[in-house]
Design a protein around this motif. Structure first.
Motif, PDB file in Angstrom:
ATOM      1  N   PHE A   1       0.882  -1.177   0.000  1.00  0.00           N
ATOM      2  CA  PHE A   1       0.000   0.000   0.000  1.00  0.00           C
ATOM      3  C   PHE A   1       0.917   1.223   0.000  1.00  0.00           C
ATOM      4  CE2 PHE A   1      -2.697   3.269   1.958  1.00  0.00           C
ATOM      5  CZ  PHE A   1      -3.666   3.293   0.963  1.00  0.00           C
ATOM      6  N   PRO A   2       0.897   2.001  -1.080  1.00  0.00           N
ATOM      7  CA  PRO A   2       1.978   2.971  -1.298  1.00  0.00           C
ATOM      8  C   PRO A   2       1.878   4.298  -0.561  1.00  0.00           C
ATOM      9  CG  PRO A   2       0.512   2.899  -3.209  1.00  0.00           C
ATOM     10  CD  PRO A   2       0.017   1.862  -2.249  1.00  0.00           C
ATOM     11  N   LEU A   3       0.715   4.658  -0.041  1.00  0.00           N
ATOM     12  CA  LEU A   3       0.620   5.956   0.626  1.00  0.00           C
ATOM     13  C   LEU A   3       1.574   5.967   1.815  1.00  0.00           C
ATOM     14  CD1 LEU A   3      -1.168   8.539   0.293  1.00  0.00           C
ATOM     15  CD2 LEU A   3      -2.576   7.658   2.145  1.00  0.00           C
ATOM     16  N   ASP A   4       2.325   7.067   1.968  1.00  0.00           N
ATOM     17  CA  ASP A   4       3.298   7.103   3.066  1.00  0.00           C
ATOM     18  C   ASP A   4       3.614   8.545   3.452  1.00  0.00           C
ATOM     19  OD1 ASP A   4       4.923   5.974   4.968  1.00  0.00           O
ATOM     20  OD2 ASP A   4       6.684   5.919   3.678  1.00  0.00           O
ATOM     21  N   ARG A   5       4.014   8.728   4.682  1.00  0.00           N
ATOM     22  CA  ARG A   5       4.453  10.042   5.179  1.00  0.00           C
ATOM     23  C   ARG A   5       5.066   9.873   6.558  1.00  0.00           C
ATOM     24  NH1 ARG A   5       0.404  12.694   4.130  1.00  0.00           N
ATOM     25  NH2 ARG A   5       0.175  11.042   2.627  1.00  0.00           N
ATOM     26  N   GLY A   6       5.721  10.963   7.036  1.00  0.00           N
ATOM     27  CA  GLY A   6       6.370  10.903   8.343  1.00  0.00           C
ATOM     28  C   GLY A   6       5.389  10.587   9.460  1.00  0.00           C
ATOM     29  N   ALA A   7       4.138  11.029   9.305  1.00  0.00           N
ATOM     30  CA  ALA A   7       3.150  10.870  10.383  1.00  0.00           C
ATOM     31  C   ALA A   7       2.411   9.539  10.285  1.00  0.00           C
ATOM     32  CB  ALA A   7       2.151  12.027  10.308  1.00  0.00           C
TER      33      ALA A   7
END
Ligand SMILES: Cc1cc2nc3c(=O)[nH]c(=O)nc-3n(C[C@H](O)[C@H](O)[C@H](O)COP(=O)(O)OP(=O)(O)OC[C@H]3O[C@@H](n4cnc5c(N)ncnc54)[C@H](O)[C@@H]3O)c2cc1C
Length: 459
Positions: free
Chosen positions: A128-134
């Motif tokens: 699942f490609p969505l990603d971020r620091g939070a």
């Protein structure tokens, strides 16, 4: 108070929190805090769509505003409560309901943390490609309500592109269950798009169907240096042509950002500090040897053709992480670059180079000691700027008007991926025409005629 009594009567004990017991973390997101003399009327922990519906129906009776809260990691004040509102918290809606391996979908409740979704996808052999620091705190409902972006938009798109279906509760309490699992479905309007990116102003999302992708097994990373912005564009075209769909990130850092990143992390420069821009290039694939060979060829041919001046290729996962550390400088800003004013904007890709030069010149003309850092996901037209002025307090509005006036001139967007919330609301008309704003107001009026859902945000 009658509203509170009705809510308490409708929910089990512990599910409705009275104002004096609402934890202070619910008073703000990462961008804006509720004023000290204001407070919410109650907080409701929803456990399913029926709960959300009941809370909305009761609030409707009392003409009381409702603010949905996810992980509270938003950066624009969108989830900050308004005085006297009822907060609907989705944090107890944490079920991963189904992974459909044939359809390559995952159906989850809105309060599941992004990181858990990534892990569950990996455990099932997907990505699942969505990603971020939070990722550990933000929730998928919040991600969808803000149409979040991140580093892999170039390849997989924004949150909008990762959603196939959703369940949403309307302002009047109607539950609309539209848990579509199919990529093709043109049976009338695609209603999910109304709610994606609507920042809790049109409905409260309770469940979603997400697209999953094949797991990737190889990652190649390089840091490249170029002589000017034209070279950035030429190298992007080259990388897209050579690497095809494996190209997953093309992150550009301007020199001041690069130098501060080295200093902040006490790193020896992987590339000299005298280049005009630095590009972090990343691929994700499934054939380690072939991917590596194609990646090396791409860099070598770019050097041969003079598209890039220098490059360093990661030889290990640790190397790759070190290079990505440079790009992660923004996470260290509160330590090394403060006070400052941050911008998350979009400008057509071809204009970003001259935009950065003009933004810099425009700021220096007014504040000769201004420091301006530029970086961003250039391939999807998103550029971030951080500006520090040697004045206290920072001349926020004057700096914003300087930058947003330029954004308007280039037909750009005042919000690439963080949304509008409260902070960017005064500038919405810099990026949207009167006809667009009037249509948004009609949509809001149609779905929430009493204006109870997250009032004062976006419009
Ligand atoms: C360290 C850090 C890094 C970040 N990096 C990125 C990045 O790379 N790209 C990016 O796009 N953003 C980034 N963000 C911003 C933030 O993570 C995203 O906006 C995220 O999508 C917000 O999710 P949340 O659950 O925290 O939502 P919240 O902050 O709780 O809410 C955000 C908005 O969504 C609404 N909302 C929340 N849940 C629901 C729901 N179930 N139904 C309807 N409305 C709802 C709220 O009312 C509010 O309007 C970053 C933030 C931090 C702190």
């Amino acid at each position: 108070m009658a509203l509170l009594a009705d809510l308490q009567a409708a929910f089990e004990p512990g599910r409705v929190v009275v104002p004096e017991h609402i934890h202070s973390r619910h008073r703000s997101d990462w961008g804006v805090a509720l004023a000290d003399d204001e407070q919410p009327a109650a907080l409701v922990y929803a456990c399913n769509a029926g709960d959300v519906s009941r809370a909305l129906e009761i609030c409707g009776r009392y003409d009381c505003a409702v603010v949905a809260q996810g992980g509270l990691t938003g950066l624009t004040g969108a989830a900050t409560p308004v005085d006297g509102c009822v907060i609907v918290s989705l944090e107890r809606m944490r079920a991963i309901e189904e992974i459909d391996t044939a359809a390559a979908t995952m159906t989850v409740e809105a309060g599941v943390a992004l990181e858990r979704i990534q892990q569950a996808a990996a455990e099932a052999g997907f990505f699942f490609p969505l990603d971020r620091g939070a990722r550990g705190s933000c929730q998928i409902g919040g991600n969808i309500a803000t149409n979040a972006g991140g580093n892999r938009v170039l390849r997989y798109g924004m949150a909008r592109d990762l959603v196939l279906g959703l369940e949403v509760v309307l302002a009047d309490g109607t539950v609309v269950t539209s848990l579509n699992k199919m990529q093709k479905n043109n049976a009338g309007y695609d209603i999910k798009h109304l709610f994606i990116g609507s920042e809790g102003t049109l409905g409260i999302i309770t469940r979603v169907v997400l697209r999953l992708f094949p797991a990737t097994t190889s990652e190649c990373t390089a840091l490249c240096a170029v002589s000017d912005y034209d070279a950035v564009l030429a190298f992007l075209a080259h990388a897209k042509a050579q690497l095809g769909p494996t190209l997953s990130a093309f992150e550009v850092m301007w020199p001041d950002f690069y130098r501060l990143a080295l200093e902040a992390h006490g790193m020896r420069p992987p590339l000299d500090e005298n280049h005009s821009a630095y590009i972090l290039l990343d691929t994700l694939g499934t054939d380690t040897e072939a991917d590596q060979a194609r990646f090396e060829d791409t860099i070598a041919s770019a050097l041969d053709q003079g598209l890039i001046e220098d490059a360093v290729l990661a030889q290990s996962l640790a190397d790759s992480e070190r290079l990505w550390t440079l790009r992660g400088l923004a996470g260290e800003f509160s330590r090394v670059f403060t006070p400052r004013i941050d911008f998350d904007i979009s400008v057509p890709i071809g204009d970003i180079g001259v935009f950065i030069e003009r933004a810099h010149a425009g700021l220096i003309a007014q504040w000769p000691k201004a420091r301006v850092l530029g970086w961003g996901h250039i391939a999807d037209s998103n550029v971030h700027l951080s500006v520090s002025i040697d004045e206290q307090p920072q001349p926020l509005e004057a700096v914003e008007r300087t930058i947003y006036a330029l954004v308007r001139e280039y037909g750009g967007s005042i919000s690439a991926e963080h949304g509008i919330g409260l902070l960017k609301k005064p500038f919405l008309d810099y990026s949207r025409s009167p006809a667009e704003i009037a249509l948004m107001q009609r949509m809001k009026q149609a779905l929430d005629p009493a204006g109870l859902l997250n009032p004062g945000k976006v419009l």
